[in-house]
Motif scaffolding. Structure first.
Motif, PDB file in Angstrom:
ATOM      1  N   LYS A 277       0.848  -1.186   0.000  1.00 62.67           N
ATOM      2  CA  LYS A 277       0.000   0.000   0.000  1.00 62.67           C
ATOM      3  C   LYS A 277       0.889   1.242   0.000  1.00 62.67           C
ATOM      4  O   LYS A 277       1.846   1.296   0.765  1.00 62.67           O
ATOM      5  N   GLN A 421       4.379   0.578  12.546  1.00 63.89           N
ATOM      6  CA  GLN A 421       4.155   0.162  11.157  1.00 63.89           C
ATOM      7  C   GLN A 421       4.507   1.303  10.207  1.00 63.89           C
ATOM      8  O   GLN A 421       4.596   2.456  10.639  1.00 63.89           O
ATOM      9  N   GLU A 423       2.485   2.581   8.406  1.00 58.38           N
ATOM     10  CA  GLU A 423       1.329   3.455   8.549  1.00 58.38           C
ATOM     11  C   GLU A 423       1.427   4.384   9.751  1.00 58.38           C
ATOM     12  O   GLU A 423       0.924   5.506   9.723  1.00 58.38           O
ATOM     13  N   ARG A 523       0.241 -11.419  12.901  1.00 61.16           N
ATOM     14  CA  ARG A 523      -0.853 -10.904  12.068  1.00 61.16           C
ATOM     15  C   ARG A 523      -2.158 -11.601  12.412  1.00 61.16           C
ATOM     16  O   ARG A 523      -2.178 -12.818  12.614  1.00 61.16           O
TER      17      ARG A 523
HETATM   18 MG    MG Z   1       1.094  -4.061   7.363  1.00 61.83          MG
END
Ligand code: MG
Ligand code: ATP
Length: 659
Positions: A277, A421, A423, A523
């Motif tokens: 992403k 992260q 992000e 995860r």
């Molecule tokens: Mg990730």
């Protein structure tokens, strides 16, 4: 599968860890972080972040700390303006620290370069003047596809200085990965090198650019650093040598101030769970949080520390903890071009001894590799300068944490396990050295100013001792401002799971221990379901790594007719362990029993396979989805972000031969 009440909703809490390492009085007395910061931030978050932002130089002060009215799009330090490069370079020179070393650059073949802050200012100014001469203006995108060279840092800072948005693409990626990232960002310029050193040999790099750029109409120029001297194809009019364009530019440049929300960079995630992403970060909040976390989590003292983060600038860790955080804080750091085993397996320890490195920040994958190579290697070097060790990238198994502290940190240094992260832009959950009594394997506490929770399926916070999903329930300054060009994917990926509560969904499983400390469990996509018990891959892996023969383990849940999923483990043995013996039926049984003893019979692997390597992303994270394909006898899925594609063949053929 039997449906048992409650067990489908949260993770079973299996592994416990009782060892703690409180800070020494001496460390605590000199630490940058204090326990009072937690209370101060909890009382008034906005005031706390305003204080952190105050460590930077602002050309225009902000009117509002946070505007969250258009959630999930945040604005921080609204109305404020600043220049990131001025903050990372010029202001240290202006403060009289121009002679301080900014970068001890260590090349893989043994060459090197020492760059002071004054020199960094001249280099960044030249580069900025060069980029301006190409007609680039604020808001344009620049792709950077370089190995770990000083020029990579000059280029990033020159972009920041001019308000150009950089997109750094890891130098190990293919032409196609580069092409898709250039295209996605519509970059006008790509900065690269003729080649790069990989394990002692020059390897081509520009060839991948030539291939990519043939299919990226947005690219106007290719700027090429000469690193290895290997032959390259040349496209006149498009290609420019760095030394021709940059070296003769004036070495002064006056930076303009940009809005706090000006786009600083786009960076693609590692691709561990799927298609990467394009994460967008902006200026004021990002720099505030990277500088703050670097100062407090690593306890840096710019006058005396020598800091080294081993990440590649192609990853977010390289952005936040090689370029922006450390340079904003004016520290001296080591930047190393090469691999940890070139020319020998003690290279990192040799570098630490050479420069007197005091703070060392690396990844669990590397720590486990060092374990595999054996503790005799670091024991040969003088590591007494080290005073803080850090870990990032994956959950660190308690045994690897202990190994790291004992063998690298001389049983003395704090170890900070930092969860964050691409992000989040900067560290979110971590112990603070000098404050926190550290627990091996746990990231423990959201930093002052940060709020995180572990919640169940409904978004309710779970009780102490229980597991669930990690969420961030308050915005933070360095949060992503979106996925480049894809607002829908941004909302769906992070904000739809707990839309009612408005929580950011991190995609990681976590649990609280009895003290309320946070443990990352891998995860959410990797969580296994065995007879109705939700079991984390991390816990079973940590149990395996706690066995004296195991250096590294990866665990997956494979479809099982009786239990729903069965636990399948892949293990790598430690250096010095007799391989044939350790692969025998008795040894495998001993390992299965060990897991049962450590965490309970429910977690006993159905199958354990000894393998020479594990599939990892280029950033060193284990790709469990590929192992799940092996365990379920499926065609292997997408391997484009795999570091070494031959690993899967090695594993598959090894297993066929062994069965
Ligand atoms: Mg990730
Ligand atoms: P993608 O999102 O494309 O699958 P990725 O998540 O691997 O890739 P990154 O942003 O580089 O990309 O990695 C962040 C992830 O790394 C976290 O979500 C977490 O799973 C893991 N991680 C990082 N640090 C830690 C840590 N200290 N403890 C546990 N996990 C960590």
């Amino acid at each position: 599968m039997t449906e048992q009440s409650g067990q489908g909703q949260t993770l079973d809490n299996l592994l416990t860890e009782s060892r703690t390492f409180p800070p020494t009085a001496e460390f605590a007395a000199q630490a940058n972080a204090t326990a009072a910061m937690y209370d101060q931030a909890a009382e008034d978050r906005a005031a706390f972040w305003a204080e952190q932002a105050g460590h930077l130089h602002w050309d225009t002060p902000w009117d509002q700390v946070l505007d969250w009215s258009n959630a999930p799009f945040s604005k921080w330090f609204v109305g404020g303006t600043l220049n990131v490069a001025h903050n990372c370079v010029d202001r240290h020179v202006e403060a009289g620290n121009g002679d301080r070393v900014a970068i001890h650059w260590e090349g893989e073949p043994g060459d090197g370069r020492t760059i002071t802050y004054a020199e960094l200012q001249r280099e960044v100014s030249r580069t900025a003047n060069a980029l301006t001469s190409l007609g680039l203006v604020a808001g344009d995108r620049v792709a950077i596809y370089l190995p770990m060279l000083p020029e990579a840092i000059f280029a990033m800072l020159a972009c920041a200085r001019l308000g150009l948005t950089h997109s750094v693409v890891f130098g190990g990626f293919s032409a196609e990965a580069l092409r898709s990232r250039i295209d996605d960002a519509q970059a006008k310029l790509v900065i690269t090198a003729d080649g790069q050193y990989r394990r002692g040999k020059p390897a081509p790099l520009k060839t991948a650019v030539d291939e990519a750029v043939a299919r990226t109409p947005s690219i106007e120029k290719v700027l090429v650093v000469r690193r290895t001297g290997i032959d390259v194809d040349w496209s006149d009019g498009r290609d420019l040598w760095w030394h021709d364009l940059v070296d003769d530019q004036p070495d002064t440049h006056t930076p303009a101030a940009f809005d706090a929300e000006h786009p600083l960079f786009i960076l693609y995630t590692s691709g561990t769970t799927g298609k990467p992403k394009g994460i967008l970060h902006t200026t004021g909040g990002y720099l505030t949080q990277t500088a703050y976390t670097h100062r407090t989590v690593f306890d840096v003292k710019p006058e005396s520390d020598v800091y080294w983060c081993t990440a590649d600038i192609g990853w977010v860790t390289g952005h936040s903890y090689i370029v922006y955080g450390p340079l904003a804080n004016g520290v001296t750091q080591v930047v190393y071009e090469g691999t940890p085993n070139t020319p020998h397996e003690g290279r990192h320890w040799e570098i630490i001894a050479k420069y007197g490195v005091t703070i060392y920040y690396t990844a669990p994958t590397l720590i486990r590799t060092f374990m595999k190579w054996g503790k005799d290697i670091p024991a040969k070097f003088d590591l007494s300068s080290l005073r803080v060790l850090g870990s990032v990238g994956e959950p660190i198994n308690p045994e690897a944490w202990i190994w790291y502290r004992e063998n690298i940190g001389s049983n003395r240094t704090p170890v900070v396990d930092t969860w964050w992260q691409t992000e989040t832009g900067a560290i979110m959950i971590s112990p603070l050295p000098g404050v926190t009594a550290a627990k091996p394997g746990s990231a423990q506490t959201p930093l002052p100013g940060i709020s995180a929770k572990v919640v169940d399926d409904q978004g309710n916070e779970v009780a102490k001792g229980s597991g669930g999903y990690l969420v961030l329930d308050q915005p933070w300054p360095s949060m992503l401002r979106g996925i480049w060009g894809d607002e829908q994917r941004y909302r769906e990926t992070y904000w739809s799971r707990f839309a009612d509560q408005g929580y950011y969904f991190a995609g990681d499983g976590a649990k609280y221990d009895a003290d309320g400390d946070i443990w990352l469990l891998g995860r959410v996509d990797d969580v296994m379901n065995v007879s109705g018990h939700r079991i984390s891959t991390t816990e079973v892996e940590s149990a395996l790594v706690s066995h004296p023969t195991v250096a590294e383990a990866a665990v997956v849940g494979a479809t099982d007719a009786t239990t729903g999923q069965g636990i399948v483990a892949f293990v790598i043995l430690r250096g010095g362990v007799a391989q044939d013996e350790a692969k025998g039926a008795d040894a495998i049984k001993a390992l299965r029993d060990h897991v049962a003893k450590e965490i309970g019979p429910i977690a006993k692997p159905r199958q354990i396979m000894v393998v020479p390597e594990l599939p990892k992303t280029r950033s060193g994270k284990i790709m469990r989805r590929l192992l799940r394909d092996v365990a379920e006898n499926r065609e292997i899925g997408d391997v484009t972000t795999l570091a070494d594609s031959s690993v899967m063949d090695l594993i598959s053929t090894g297993l066929k031969a062994g069965s």
